[in-house]
Enzyme design. Structure first.
Site, PDB file in Angstrom:
ATOM      1  N   CYS A 120       0.823  -1.221   0.000  1.00  0.00           N
ATOM      2  CA  CYS A 120       0.000   0.000   0.000  1.00  0.00           C
ATOM      3  C   CYS A 120       0.855   1.268   0.000  1.00  0.00           C
ATOM      4  O   CYS A 120       0.322   2.365  -0.160  1.00  0.00           O
ATOM      5  CB  CYS A 120      -0.927   0.000   1.200  1.00  0.00           C
ATOM      6  SG  CYS A 120      -1.907  -1.489   1.332  1.00  0.00           S
ATOM      7  N   HIS A 260      -2.876   6.997   3.276  1.00  0.00           N
ATOM      8  CA  HIS A 260      -3.338   5.711   2.753  1.00  0.00           C
ATOM      9  C   HIS A 260      -4.681   5.398   3.410  1.00  0.00           C
ATOM     10  O   HIS A 260      -4.843   5.534   4.620  1.00  0.00           O
ATOM     11  CB  HIS A 260      -2.307   4.622   3.066  1.00  0.00           C
ATOM     12  CG  HIS A 260      -2.819   3.242   2.808  1.00  0.00           C
ATOM     13  ND1 HIS A 260      -3.489   2.917   1.652  1.00  0.00           N
ATOM     14  CD2 HIS A 260      -2.782   2.111   3.563  1.00  0.00           C
ATOM     15  CE1 HIS A 260      -3.840   1.639   1.715  1.00  0.00           C
ATOM     16  NE2 HIS A 260      -3.434   1.137   2.853  1.00  0.00           N
ATOM     17  N   ASN A 290      -9.972  -0.276   1.283  1.00  0.00           N
ATOM     18  CA  ASN A 290      -8.516  -0.187   1.132  1.00  0.00           C
ATOM     19  C   ASN A 290      -8.140  -0.685  -0.266  1.00  0.00           C
ATOM     20  O   ASN A 290      -8.249  -1.881  -0.546  1.00  0.00           O
ATOM     21  CB  ASN A 290      -7.866  -1.037   2.223  1.00  0.00           C
ATOM     22  CG  ASN A 290      -6.352  -1.035   2.151  1.00  0.00           C
ATOM     23  OD1 ASN A 290      -5.766  -0.606   1.167  1.00  0.00           O
ATOM     24  ND2 ASN A 290      -5.715  -1.528   3.193  1.00  0.00           N
TER      25      ASN A 290
END
Ligand code: UT7
Length: 341
Positions: A120, A260, A290
């Site tokens: 990520c 993020h 996500n």
């Protein structure tokens, strides 16, 4: 011996774009798949829905769509790009690189194109690598794409992970901006000892795909959620502080944090530790979940299009993920020809 002076360009983001699948997976639908509830998912993560790719769709396809939008925004023809970096942990296939597939989709040839794997944190890693290659090198404009279809490696029988993830792509075109704008500071980091907290165990050289690995569900994301949570909150605070001071700024100078998008609780905890009001954190995890390497690019593009991001604003882009890795950048926003100041 003194070498010839290397020209130093100031590199910034000239345009962004996003692409997500049309199919929406809601919490209500997940309630019919695993033992979970909308209440649990919303209160523990802030996520209400996510986008899921259909069969036959691929990372390179969404990367391409996001890239075209970023190119339009940057008023750059594809032929004006001379470097492609794609951050992903869900490439179309192990090889060739998704960046090469994207290059072909864009009708380009010859220019370097490669993938980068930093979970990520991938978008921040790719921006930083591109910036360093553009700053003094022969490359003038780079296309950076963060793309992941995590639904392809998510175990929809595991309630502790399947409620979290979604699919998408975020792209940015990087190029020269005036001094004082663009990427002013960057920090990349990794802590490989924590790697087992977030991994897909099989399908690589250690455990190639076999009937047994499939039966053992080893081609799916395995995560120690609490360990990642603690790491995330700590590293977001520390790295955001460091890049801000590296740029000669204070946290009060920061107009926007684009974190993020993993969990709204992580974002709130980081905001509290940094003493930055939550309203200055851009959040869209409620609608996309996500999206891994896509997340920061996707959020940045929505922020840029919201009209709330102004020419000259200071932004912190900060991420964490598999590796364990992290990335933080301090960017002064350059609106190009649209700039009013
Ligand atoms: O991009 C980087 C990737 N990963 C992350 O960013 C994830 C970071 N971690 C997190 O966001 C959080 O740790 C999670 C959202 C994954 C989990 O939240 P938590 O508050 O840490 O919950 P927990 O894992 O401590 O679980 C609490 C309880 C457990 O039940 P018991 O043992 O207390 O009875 C779980 O079994 O919640 C249960 N649980 C669920 N219940 C309903 C776990 N998942 C679910 C679920 N629905 N989906």
């Amino acid at each position: 011996m003194m070498g010839a002076a290397v020209p130093t360009r100031h590199i910034g983001i000239l345009g962004t774009g996003l692409a997500v699948p049309g199919r929406v997976l809601t919490n209500a639908e997940l309630e019919t798949m695993v033992d979970t509830s909308d209440e649990w998912i919303v209160s523990r993560t802030g996520i209400r829905e996510r986008r899921i790719a259909e069969e036959g769709e691929s990372s390179s396809q969404f990367a391409h769509e996001a890239a075209l939008r970023a190119l339009t925004k940057a008023k750059t023809a594809a032929e004006g790009i001379d470097l492609i970096i794609c951050a992903t942990v869900t490439p179309d296939m192990a090889f060739p690189a998704t960046a090469c597939l994207l290059q072909d989709r864009l009708g380009l040839s010859r220019i370097p194109a490669f993938d980068l794997s930093a979970g990520c944190s991938g978008f921040g890693y790719a921006l930083t690598v591109a910036e360093s290659m553009l700053r003094g090198g022969p490359f003038r404009k780079a296309l950076v794409v963060g793309v992941d279809l995590l639904s392809r490696i998510t175990d929809y029988a595991d309630r502790s992970t399947c409620v979290l993830f979604g699919d998408g792509a975020g792209a940015a075109v990087l190029g020269e901006v005036p001094e004082g704008y663009g990427i002013l500071a960057a920090e990349l980091g990794a802590d490989g000892a924590g790697g087992s907290a977030l991994q897909m165990p099989a399908g690589g050289s250690l455990k190639p795909a076999s009937l047994a690995t499939v039966e053992n569900r080893e081609h799916y994301i395995k995560m120690q959620g609490r360990d990642v949570f603690k790491f995330a909150v700590r590293i977001m605070e520390e790295s955001a502080r460091r890049v801000t001071s590296q740029a000669g700024l204070t946290l009060e100078d920061v107009h926007w944090v684009v974190p993020h998008q993993a969990n709204v609780r992580i974002i709130r905890a980081a905001a509290e530790r940094l003493g930055i009001p939550e309203e200055r954190f851009f959040v869209n995890v409620d609608r996309y979940g996500n999206t891994s390497a896509a997340s920061i690019g996707l959020a940045l593009d929505e922020l840029a299009r919201s009209g709330e991001l102004r020419h000259g604003d200071y932004l912190v882009l900060v991420g964490f993920g598999a590796g364990l890795t992290w990335s933080a950048l301090l960017v002064r926003w350059w609106s190009g020809e649209d700039a009013d100041g």
